[in-house]
Enzyme design. Structure first.
Site, short mmCIF file in Angstrom:
data_model
loop_
_atom_site.label_atom_id
_atom_site.label_comp_id
_atom_site.label_asym_id
_atom_site.label_seq_id
_atom_site.Cartn_x
_atom_site.Cartn_y
_atom_site.Cartn_z
N ASP A 185 -53.44 9.59 16.37
CA ASP A 185 -54.53 8.75 15.88
C ASP A 185 -55.55 9.68 15.20
O ASP A 185 -56.07 10.61 15.83
CB ASP A 185 -55.16 7.99 17.05
CG ASP A 185 -56.17 6.96 16.57
OD1 ASP A 185 -56.83 7.20 15.54
OD2 ASP A 185 -56.32 5.92 17.24
N TYR A 210 -63.35 3.37 7.90
CA TYR A 210 -64.79 3.06 7.92
C TYR A 210 -65.61 4.14 8.60
O TYR A 210 -66.83 4.06 8.63
CB TYR A 210 -65.05 1.70 8.58
CG TYR A 210 -64.44 1.55 9.96
CD1 TYR A 210 -65.05 2.11 11.08
CD2 TYR A 210 -63.23 0.89 10.15
CE1 TYR A 210 -64.48 2.02 12.34
CE2 TYR A 210 -62.66 0.78 11.41
CZ TYR A 210 -63.29 1.35 12.51
OH TYR A 210 -62.71 1.26 13.74
C1 LIG Z 1 -62.69 3.86 16.16
C2 LIG Z 1 -61.39 3.93 16.93
C3 LIG Z 1 -60.57 2.80 17.06
C4 LIG Z 1 -61.01 1.45 16.56
O1 LIG Z 1 -59.96 0.62 16.25
P1 LIG Z 1 -60.24 -0.67 15.33
O2 LIG Z 1 -58.99 -1.44 15.39
O3 LIG Z 1 -60.60 -0.17 13.97
O4 LIG Z 1 -61.40 -1.39 15.93
C5 LIG Z 1 -59.34 2.97 17.68
N1 LIG Z 1 -58.95 4.18 18.15
C6 LIG Z 1 -59.74 5.27 18.05
C7 LIG Z 1 -59.26 6.59 18.58
C8 LIG Z 1 -61.00 5.18 17.46
O5 LIG Z 1 -61.78 6.24 17.38
#
Ligand SMILES: *Cc1c(COP(=O)(O)O)cnc(C)c1O
Length: 398
Positions: A185, A210
């Site tokens: 990720d 974002y």
């Molecule tokens: C910001 C973040 C998310 C957010 O996921 P969304 O589906 O965009 O809300 C998920 N995983 C990590 C590691 C993050 O930092």
């Protein structure tokens, strides 16, 4: 390439009297975005109506934007697709990965991972049946927990709370040694640090746009798969726009060739226009230059805060090579301290239970920002300004 960061800063519409150290949560507004969005609404949607899918190129945007993000994360063209949200892309990558290794039943992750990633993995295991398991271990136990039962190692490269960075290359190699796949990720990596997806042989990666990439609230996510895997992937959440021939409206699913099979449904056209505009700024810079400047800013901030705020403890790795582009300090009253900072125009954020977190984005953060932020934080700590009652109440989003 030498980057003129004063020039890139001028491309952002930052509010007066605000020092913005929270681009790791929501990147600021590029100056060109408002006009681009107005054009997209008025000239494209307004005038072209449904013909905009072809005439304005809306349908091709997910691929084109994916290729532009690819450069920032060390991936080849044709391996990155934009769309949906990060949580959904985590699901897709995990499900496709499990599908490639049908004899294995374990997703391995760490207890510091972002909750959504863990919830999505857990939910997927629940849907697949009782044999499937999400195994969560401490960071120090990851390597030992990898074995021939592991299907996927799922990690967020840069820890959202502490900014600690995993060694993507080393852990991917360990995972491959036991025949497992990796999912990285890049939520706090893309646009924050140089990433080398092809070089490290990562299998899957996902990320959002974002945060550091500045596509605006709700901007679409992206997914990467290694070139040798792409045409073997059976996309989870198979949708019509990932179909080989969507406008044939066939009853049976047949994936498109290439990474476009990870598309699901209608892409968010306005958000993609905002991402496109944000990437125009990224096209001007090299991630190695961004990294050098980011380390300079974060190191300077740590030194200033440690010199003036003895009650704050550094919660991020001291070695700049081992952190991403953010720095956290711990304090029991972290929430109120951050509220006091925000009231004085220094925007960072708070992560429970006790961390105040600051993100550094050289595209628009300067040395002056860092020095002023550290000075204001020092005043708050020296005079106990955080004790004011108004700083104790929590809003829905922290
Ligand atoms: C910001 C973040 C998310 C957010 O996921 P969304 O589906 O965009 O809300 C998920 N995983 C990590 C590691 C993050 O930092």
């Amino acid at each position: 390439m030498t980057v003129d960061f004063a020039a890139t800063r001028a491309l952002f519409d930052l509010p007066q009297d605000v020092i913005y150290l929270d681009g790791n949560s929501l990147g600021p507004l590029p100056r060109a975005t408002a006009k681009r969005l107005a054009d997209c609404v008025q000239s494209e949607w307004g005038q072209m109506l449904v013909t905009g899918w072809n005439k304005a190129g809306w349908m091709a945007q997910p691929n084109l934007l994916g290729d532009r993000i690819a450069r920032l994360i060390g991936a080849e063209a044709g391996t990155v697709m934009v769309g949906d949200t990060l949580s959904i892309k985590v699901y897709q990558a995990l499900a496709s990965g499990l599908d490639l290794l049908p004899k294995r039943r374990i997703i391995l992750s760490n207890d510091a991972n972002f909750p959504s990633d863990l919830y999505i993995a857990q939910g997927l295991c629940n849907s697949l049946g009782p044999d499937y398991q999400l195994k969560i271990v401490e960071n120090g136990a990851i390597e030992d927990a990898l074995d021939e039962t592991t299907a996927l190692l799922m990690l967020t490269e840069v820890d959202y709370r502490t900014g600690a960075k995993f060694d993507m290359g080393a852990l991917t190699k360990k995972a491959h040694q036991v025949g497992a796949l990796t999912l990285w990720d890049l939520a706090h990596s893309a646009g924050a640090i140089p990433v080398h997806l092809s070089q490290t042989k990562a299998d899957f990666a996902v990320g959002c746009t974002y945060k550091y990439l500045n596509s605006g609230p709700g901007g679409p996510a992206f997914i990467y798969a290694a070139p040798h895997l792409i045409d073997k992937l059976r996309p989870a959440l198979a949708g019509w726009l990932g179909h080989a021939d969507p406008f044939n409206f066939s009853q049976t699913y047949e994936p498109k060739k290439g990474i476009a099979r990870m598309r699901i449904g209608t892409p968010p056209v306005l958000q993609m226009a905002a991402l496109e505009t944000a990437l125009d700024i990224w096209d001007l810079v090299d991630m190695e230059d961004v990294r050098r400047a980011s380390i300079h800013l974060s190191t300077r901030f740590i030194a200033a805060v440690e010199a003036s705020c003895p009650s704050l403890s550094l919660a991020s790795p001291r070695d700049a090579e081992r952190r991403g582009s953010q720095v956290s300090f711990s304090h029991l009253e972290g929430f109120a301290i951050m509220q006091a900072l925000i009231a004085r125009g220094v925007i960072g954020d708070f992560r429970a239970p006790n961390l105040i977190r600051f993100g550094f984005a050289p595209l628009y953060n300067t040395e002056d920002d860092i020095d002023s932020a550290a000075r204001i934080l020092a005043e708050i700590m020296r005079d106990d300004l955080w004790k004011e009652a108004t700083y104790q109440t929590r809003a829905a989003v922290t």
